[in-house]
Enzyme design. Structure first.
Site, PDB file in Angstrom:
ATOM      1  N   ASP A   1      50.666  42.501  38.439  1.00 11.15           N
ATOM      2  CA  ASP A   1      49.824  41.843  39.234  1.00 11.15           C
ATOM      3  C   ASP A   1      48.417  42.366  39.132  1.00 11.15           C
ATOM      4  OD1 ASP A   1      48.632  40.583  41.627  1.00 11.15           O
ATOM      5  OD2 ASP A   1      49.697  41.807  43.009  1.00 11.15           O
TER       6      ASP A   1
ATOM      7  N   HIS B   1      53.368  38.475  36.039  1.00 11.67           N
ATOM      8  CA  HIS B   1      52.196  38.221  37.196  1.00 11.67           C
ATOM      9  C   HIS B   1      50.932  38.940  36.715  1.00 11.67           C
ATOM     10  CE1 HIS B   1      51.890  38.373  41.706  1.00 11.67           C
ATOM     11  NE2 HIS B   1      50.920  38.299  41.382  1.00 11.67           N
TER      12      HIS B   1
ATOM     13  N   LEU C   1      44.334  35.928  35.632  1.00 11.24           N
ATOM     14  CA  LEU C   1      43.119  35.971  34.454  1.00 11.24           C
ATOM     15  C   LEU C   1      41.984  35.405  34.916  1.00 11.24           C
ATOM     16  CD1 LEU C   1      45.522  34.763  31.416  1.00 11.24           C
ATOM     17  CD2 LEU C   1      44.593  37.226  32.030  1.00 11.24           C
ATOM     18  N   ARG C   2      41.950  34.852  36.123  1.00 15.79           N
ATOM     19  CA  ARG C   2      40.709  34.469  36.876  1.00 15.79           C
ATOM     20  C   ARG C   2      40.030  33.302  36.343  1.00 15.79           C
ATOM     21  NH1 ARG C   2      42.476  36.933  41.333  1.00 15.79           N
ATOM     22  NH2 ARG C   2      41.946  39.078  41.463  1.00 15.79           N
TER      23      ARG C   2
ATOM     24  N   HIS D   1      38.627  42.399  39.770  1.00 21.08           N
ATOM     25  CA  HIS D   1      37.642  42.220  40.845  1.00 21.08           C
ATOM     26  C   HIS D   1      36.188  42.896  40.339  1.00 21.08           C
ATOM     27  CE1 HIS D   1      39.948  40.567  43.833  1.00 21.08           C
ATOM     28  NE2 HIS D   1      40.626  41.389  43.573  1.00 21.08           N
TER      29      HIS D   1
END
EC number: 3.5.2.3
Lengths: 334, 431
Positions: free
Chosen positions: B306, B59, B62-63, B310
């Site tokens: 997870d 999970h 990697l955006r 950001h």
């Protein structure tokens, strides 16, 4: 007192009594032909309002102006905030303008806490209501009005043993959260009353009793505080209809008659007449709504005075300009 | 990468056991024993260090594509290698969403190009994560990316019929649906765990039942259609009970827990610092203890990070405006050591099971999660368990810094990582 007033939990009993006593002294100014003190001359107070509010904003504005502070009203609507400016950049702007105190109202719980602890600004932060978290000056003005009604406003007095019942949308109420904390700090016994849907999960950790039955609590109340219940809550199934809410949790003349004779009815305003309170109750002499409004200015003057007046220009004011009581209370702070 | 590359890892505690030498030849483990010489091999003195199979994350966000300001496949896989991972599953909530063969192949190719760790794309269950129409699951499976794990992570597949169909459909290729269990109506506007702290802070509550009710439904659905379901980031004591019950029935249910849910509680939200804002939210002490116990007894199969990068501005703001998520790749093993190993709940061989073997099995990743034995792929992680240092997000390989552990002293440091025999991390430095 702490550097900021973000939560009613920031106040000890002595802090709270000091604010009430100072407010009592300052309220005498309101009775004068010239309602102004030079205490905060040269200081800048910013009213930073991210949420619509008329009462609280003008109350803070009046309080700051009566203490001769420069007041800047910064409303999120029509400002750079509506263009997407962050709270941080707004705060940095205010800091650059030399705000000594920022009175903030924000739709997000915790925004004043964030402003006070993030290092974005150096001035004092006063919470004027954040989301569904707290509204500490509302609790202070309620305590002030209550002390006047129940203890003749005696200096030094707290609310020990007074039984206060808070009725309504406890879940979403910042007024309730601040009042439960502050009134308990002042020695009162608080009971919150609401339909179970409007009581937060986790309320068991609050220093108050919880009841779902208004009629059972009324005869044992020295004060009953009716909270505004937003009609749109009905759409989220918090209660079936306005009529049912009013029937079970609204205060009407019949219910008021079951309160002890000395007991008062409070409301932070604006009232929903016919919803949580009937006109008969709202207009009765037992109702303190108008006193609460004037108490708001007195208490906010006291808060600004105690946060800002302790050092700097406030100390250089001409003798005699400060009411004697206020002078004395300032000395008590040491 | 050279076929003749040889590395001798000398004196490492293999899975926490006695000092052992491991000789890597090319892409595979050649010899395991004591007193190995390894002519011409690069020697890594590993005395006191623990050697594990390369970690596998089920999970990871990697955006890329879409949010390269917070992470890219390259920066994310560098972070993974720093954290001891040799394979990560890239979640599908990118822009565009990884709901077609084209997007998953792109992510897969970016992973291959990075060379720091294997990137196994997760495919979206529904088109655009919309929850209404199945994405082309078969096409994603048949693509070069070979997708096996499907998830709308970030969103819950809340429609019971869509969830049932997805579970059934992926049986054709042994796929698994990884569910983000969050009943949407019960969590409208939710900001933090619903309980004592939310009541005080006036933040909209996120009840445990919103997670548990979906898990209950999904394990029943999986049982009914005989499919595999995987529970993402399980966070409550009640969820543990449900998974334990489902497993006792013999149903094909697996579950993961994040490192942060093994350590942090909602008390931290009192700071209103959005670095603690995460989905699912931080829960209570009681939940944390139940999660640790469940990971220890195998009810929870694995740890998954997870990892949710950001940009700074999305956390440097008021709570309500902040993004949800925490980075985790570079601190995962330290948090697991701190919460599970140093507490005596897991030994290192069990850590290898929970962080490598089991996630590789769930994700059907050949070549990962294998024993450290002759002939096996040389995906390896070397840890110094005696190292202690405060977490310094500024030193992360990740592009983002939103770590809840800033300044917290944690044990353990990954010193070396090998991906098929090639060092991606050598003595703490990316290669």
């Amino acid at each position: 007192m702490k550097h900021h007033l973000v939560s009613a939990a920031d106040l000890t009993r002595d802090d709270a009594v000091l604010i009430l006593d100072t407010a009592e002294e300052l309220s005498r100014v309101a009775g004068r032909p010239i309602k102004k003190l030079p205490t905060l001359r040269g200081r800048t107070v910013v009213n930073l309002f991210f949420e619509d509010s008329t009462r609280t904003r003008i109350s803070f504005e009046a309080a700051a102006k009566r203490l001769s502070a420069d007041v800047i009203n910064f409303s999120a609507k029509g400002s750079s905030v509506s263009k997407g400016e962050s709270l941080k950049d707004t705060a940095l702007t205010l800091q650059a303008m030399g705000a000594d105190a920022v009175v903030i109202r924000h739709h997000d719980s915790g925004a004043p806490h964030r402003l006070a602890t993030s290092g974005w600004i150096g001035g004092h932060v006063v919470n004027a209501g954040d989301g569904t978290h707290e509204h500490p000056t509302q609790a202070l003005l309620d305590a002030f009005a209550l002390r006047r009604r129940l203890a003749d406003g005696a200096l030094g007095a707290d609310l020990a043993g007074r039984r206060v019942t808070i009725v309504g949308d406890i879940l979403h109420s910042r007024v309730a959260r601040s009042n439960v904390r502050l009134l308990t700090t002042l020695g009162a016994e608080v009971t919150v009353v609401a339909p179970p849907t409007l009581v937060p999960v986790g309320v068991e950790s609050w220093p108050c009793a919880v009841s779902y039955d208004l009629d059972a609590v009324l005869p044992d109340s020295d004060a009953v505080m009716m909270l505004r219940v937003q009609r749109e809550r009905m759409n989220a199934a918090y209660f079936p209809t306005e009529r049912e809410y009013a029937r079970r949790y609204g205060l009407d003349g019949e219910r008021m008659a079951r309160m002890p004779e000395h007991a008062v009815v409070m409301h932070p305003g604006p009232m929903n007449r016919g919803m949580e309170i009937t006109a008969e109750v709202a207009d009765s002499p037992r109702c303190t709504v108008v006193e609460q409004v004037s108490a708001g200015v007195d208490v906010r003057m006291a808060v600004l005075y105690l946060l800002l007046g302790g050092a700097g220009p406030g100390d250089e004011e001409p003798k005699g300009a400060t009411p004697r009581g206020a002078e004395a209370t300032r000395g008590n702070r040491a | 990468m050279s076929d003749t590359q040889r590395t001798l890892i000398r004196g490492a505690r293999l899975l926490g056991g006695p000092a052992t030498d491991v000789l890597v030849d090319g892409e595979t483990v050649a010899e395991v024993g004591t007193g190995l010489t390894g002519e011409g091999a690069t020697v890594v003195e590993a005395e006191g260090r623990v050697l594990l199979p390369g970690l596998v994350d089920l999970h990871t966000h990697l955006r890329e594509p879409g949010r390269e300001d917070s992470e890219t496949v390259l920066t994310g896989t560098r972070a993974a290698a720093s954290g001891g991972f040799t394979a990560v599953h890239a979640m599908a909530n990118t822009f565009p969403v990884a709901d077609t063969a084209g997007v998953v192949e792109q992510v897969w190719r970016l992973g291959r190009a990075s060379g720091y760790c294997d990137v196994q794309p997760v495919g979206a269950v529904t088109v655009g994560l919309g929850g209404r129409q199945l994405a082309e699951l078969g096409a994603m499976h048949e693509s070069a990316a070979g997708v096996v794990v499907f998830s709308d992570d970030g969103k819950c597949v809340d429609d019971a019929v869509i969830m049932r169909r997805a579970l059934e459909y992926v049986k054709a290729f042994d796929g698994v649906i990884a569910q983000h269990a969050q009943e949407p109506r019960l969590t409208e506007g939710a900001q933090m765990n619903e309980g004592v702290v939310s009541a005080e802070l006036g933040l909209t509550g996120w009840p445990a039942v919103a997670e548990e009710s979906i898990i209950a439904r999904d394990v029943l659905l999986a049982a009914h259609v005989g499919s595999r379901v995987h529970v993402c980031h399980l966070s409550t004591a009640g969820s543990v009970e449900l998974v334990r019950w489902a497993k006792s029935k013999g149903w094909r249910v697996t579950a993961e827990v994040t490192p942060h849910h093994l350590l942090l509680t909602d008390e931290l939200v009192r700071s209103y610092d959005p670095v603690y804002k995460v989905n699912p939210p931080l829960r209570t002490e009681q939940d944390v203890l139940a999660l640790r116990e469940a990971l220890a007894d195998g009810t929870i199969d694995c740890v998954a990070t997870d990892h949710a990068p950001h940009p700074h501005e999305d956390k440097d703001c008021e709570w309500g405006a902040a993004a949800m998520g925490m980075v985790g790749l570079e601190t995962a093993l330290s948090v697991v050591q701190h919460t599970m190993v140093d507490t005596g709940l897991l030994d290192w061989s069990q850590v290898a099971d929970r962080m490598s073997a089991r996630p590789a099995t769930i994700g059907r990743l050949p070549g990962h999660g294998r024993p450290v034995a002759p002939g096996e792929p040389a995906n390896l992680t070397l840890v110094d368990p005696d190292h202690r240092a405060p977490v310094e997000p500024g030193a992360f390989a990740s592009r983002s810094r939103n770590s809840p552990y800033r300044g917290l002293e944690l044990p353990g440091r990954v010193t070396d990582t090998w991906l098929r025999g090639r060092a991606t991390l050598r003595n703490g430095a990316l290669v």
